[in-house]
Design a protein around this motif. Structure first.
Motif, PDB file in Angstrom:
ATOM      1  N   TRP A  27       0.800  -1.224   0.000  1.00 20.97           N
ATOM      2  CA  TRP A  27       0.000   0.000   0.000  1.00 20.97           C
ATOM      3  C   TRP A  27       0.836   1.280   0.000  1.00 20.97           C
ATOM      4  N   ASP A  28       1.844   1.376   0.836  1.00 22.11           N
ATOM      5  CA  ASP A  28       2.553   2.638   1.041  1.00 22.11           C
ATOM      6  C   ASP A  28       3.697   2.897   0.065  1.00 22.11           C
ATOM      7  N   TYR A  29       4.010   1.959  -0.817  1.00 22.93           N
ATOM      8  CA  TYR A  29       5.161   2.142  -1.690  1.00 22.93           C
ATOM      9  C   TYR A  29       4.916   3.306  -2.657  1.00 22.93           C
ATOM     10  N   SER A  91       4.044  12.110   3.388  1.00 22.87           N
ATOM     11  CA  SER A  91       4.111  10.952   4.280  1.00 22.87           C
ATOM     12  C   SER A  91       2.731  10.513   4.750  1.00 22.87           C
ATOM     13  N   GLU A  92       1.768  11.413   4.688  1.00 23.46           N
ATOM     14  CA  GLU A  92       0.390  11.073   5.080  1.00 23.46           C
ATOM     15  C   GLU A  92      -0.384  10.434   3.931  1.00 23.46           C
ATOM     16  N   ASN A  93      -0.114  10.876   2.705  1.00 23.39           N
ATOM     17  CA  ASN A  93      -0.769  10.292   1.524  1.00 23.39           C
ATOM     18  C   ASN A  93       0.103  10.596   0.317  1.00 23.39           C
ATOM     19  N   ASN A  94       0.576   9.535  -0.347  1.00 22.23           N
ATOM     20  CA  ASN A  94       1.523   9.772  -1.438  1.00 22.23           C
ATOM     21  C   ASN A  94       0.860  10.190  -2.750  1.00 22.23           C
ATOM     22  N   SER A 193      -0.638   4.859  -3.950  1.00 23.07           N
ATOM     23  CA  SER A 193      -1.588   4.149  -3.080  1.00 23.07           C
ATOM     24  C   SER A 193      -3.035   4.241  -3.551  1.00 23.07           C
ATOM     25  N   SER A 331      -7.880   9.400  -3.929  1.00 23.66           N
ATOM     26  CA  SER A 331      -7.581   8.787  -2.629  1.00 23.66           C
ATOM     27  C   SER A 331      -8.735   7.946  -2.112  1.00 23.66           C
ATOM     28  N   ASP A 334      -9.398   3.385  -1.882  1.00 22.89           N
ATOM     29  CA  ASP A 334      -8.594   2.924  -0.753  1.00 22.89           C
ATOM     30  C   ASP A 334      -8.913   1.473  -0.423  1.00 22.89           C
TER      31      ASP A 334
END
Length: 439
Positions: A27-29, A91-94, A193, A331, A334
């Motif tokens: 997810w975060d990559y 860092s909160e949402n790429n 993401s 976003s 998700d």
């Protein structure tokens, strides 16, 4: 039969949960066309399938009519008001940073900042996914509501990124079979993401790789799975392999947006009559909310694989087609948008197509006239009207098992979903009533 069905359903749901875990892990990559996000994603895939082979292309390398872009890496980014209020934090949402933004650190007025902000007015709480791969610019993506509430004053922009000559990475997994003929699957690894649009495709590909290796240790067909950055990655992959692919690929699919449970979508090949088109048509029989889209409504890498001169027998498979669900490229796409049930159903569609190839795609009857099924336990000793559907499916299968009709053809002619026809083909093969004709 009830216990058998329950076991099958349990296995499907286990696959669904496997795929959900892959989506969560990746997810975060910070994926893009190039850079460490893609490399890390491919490293993760290789950790599951160690036969993954990674291929690289240098920035500036010519691939057909395109050039490989510069490599872009992003490590962090913030947009802050002079008061210290944080408007956007990578860092909160790429998705907060315009893809391929040039690195910068500057102070800017609100008026000037607005030219670099991207929103979706019709989805006022969502952050859009926006890119500018081939232009030198920078920007932030925020919600429309955030934009409307921005205070007057100065803003500090900090985008910690690098952009310059480097490499584009893509990869494939090849599973050799008894024949050189291949079934091909392609999915992309270039979006940040987003669960359905980005990660459901790689998750499904990994689960299909696992299934083939576990179920068919010596498969009849060869299978190839490509993990590429969308568009430029597929073009680069084809530039090195398309002549061999044209000779070997018999059927292929682009896997995208396969994690929701609202629809089934078939995006036709350019000519609409490939073996892949027939495979999906037979798989969609009697499925709820199943839709077929002309190639005119293409949107993923079927554009490259079906291009004139390439002309691979390939089409697109989605649940809800990309662009047709409101959360697409935002976003809001998700982890809540995908579920094990939707992924399991997608897996089932592709699994049945693989099973059809492995059982033998072109069955031919081994006896003349209608065989006596009763002595083989394949016809009930006492028949009732409610039993006729299953009986007719078996007899219809045998009626068209002439070596010229594929399992996909037979399913479509008999209006029997491929998932129901495959077990019939298997049991008829086991009883020696049909044999496969190689084509």
């Amino acid at each position: 039969m009830k216990n058998f069905d329950l076991s099958v359903q349990e296995k499907l749901m286990s696959s669904g949960h496997n795929m959900i875990q892959v989506i969560k892990d990746l997810w975060d990559y910070p994926r893009s066309l190039t850079g460490h996000g893609v490399v890390s994603t491919l490293d993760y895939i290789k950790g599951i399938s160690d036969d993954l082979e990674v291929h690289t292309f240098e920035s500036g390398e010519v691939v057909f009519d395109w050039e490989i872009p510069d490599e872009w890496n992003i490590y962090g980014a913030t947009l802050k008001h002079e008061s210290g209020l944080v408007i956007a934090d990578f860092s909160e949402n790429n998705l907060h940073v315009l893809g391929y933004s040039t690195p910068c650190s500057l102070t800017i007025s609100k008026e000037d900042l607005l030219e670099h902000l991207y929103t979706i007015p019709e989805l006022p709480d969502a952050i859009p996914y926006v890119t500018s791969y081939y232009n030198e610019c920078w920007g932030f993506c925020i919600s429309e509501n955030q934009k409307k509430s921005l205070p007057e004053g100065m803003y500090h922009v900090d985008i910690n990124a690098t952009k310059g000559p480097g490499k584009l990475h893509l990869a494939d997994v090849f599973i050799p079979g008894e024949t050189k003929s291949e079934v091909f699957f392609s999915t992309y690894v270039c979006h940040p993401s987003m669960a359905n649009n980005e990660l459901s495709g790689p998750a499904l590909s990994l689960e299909l790789i696992r299934y083939i290796k576990e179920t068919y240790p010596n498969p009849r067909m060869s299978y190839r799975f490509a993990f590429v950055p969308e568009t430029i990655g597929a073009i680069a992959y084809l530039s090195k392999n398309y002549m061999e692919m044209k000779k070997k690929i018999k059927c292929g699919f682009v896997l995208s947006c396969v994690g929701d449970d609202q629809a089934y979508s078939h995006i036709e090949s350019r000519l609409g009559n490939s073996l892949a088109d027939k495979a999906l048509e037979s798989s969609f029989i009697n499925l709820p909310n199943a839709k077929k889209f002309s190639y005119l409504y293409r949107g993923s890498d079927e554009r490259q694989y079906c291009a004139p001169g390439i002309d691979l027998p390939l089409c697109g498979f989605c649940r809800t087609r990309y662009g047709d669900y409101p959360e697409y490229h935002t976003s809001a796409d998700d982890l809540s948008l995908v579920n094990p049930e939707g992924l399991a159903a997608s897996f089932k569609v592709m699994k049945n197509i693989i099973d059809a190839f492995e059982i033998g795609l072109y069955p031919r009857a081994t006896v003349l006239c209608e065989p006596q099924l009763g002595k083989r336990g394949l016809y009930p000793s006492i028949t009732r009207r409610e039993d006729f559907s299953e009986i007719y499916n078996r007899l219809n299968f045998l009626s068209y098992a002439d070596g010229n009709h594929s399992l996909f053809d037979i399913a479509t002619i008999s209006e029997c979903n491929l998932s129901d026809l495959v077990p019939i083909a298997k049991i008829m093969t086991e009883h020696g009533l049909v044999k496969n004709v190689e084509k």
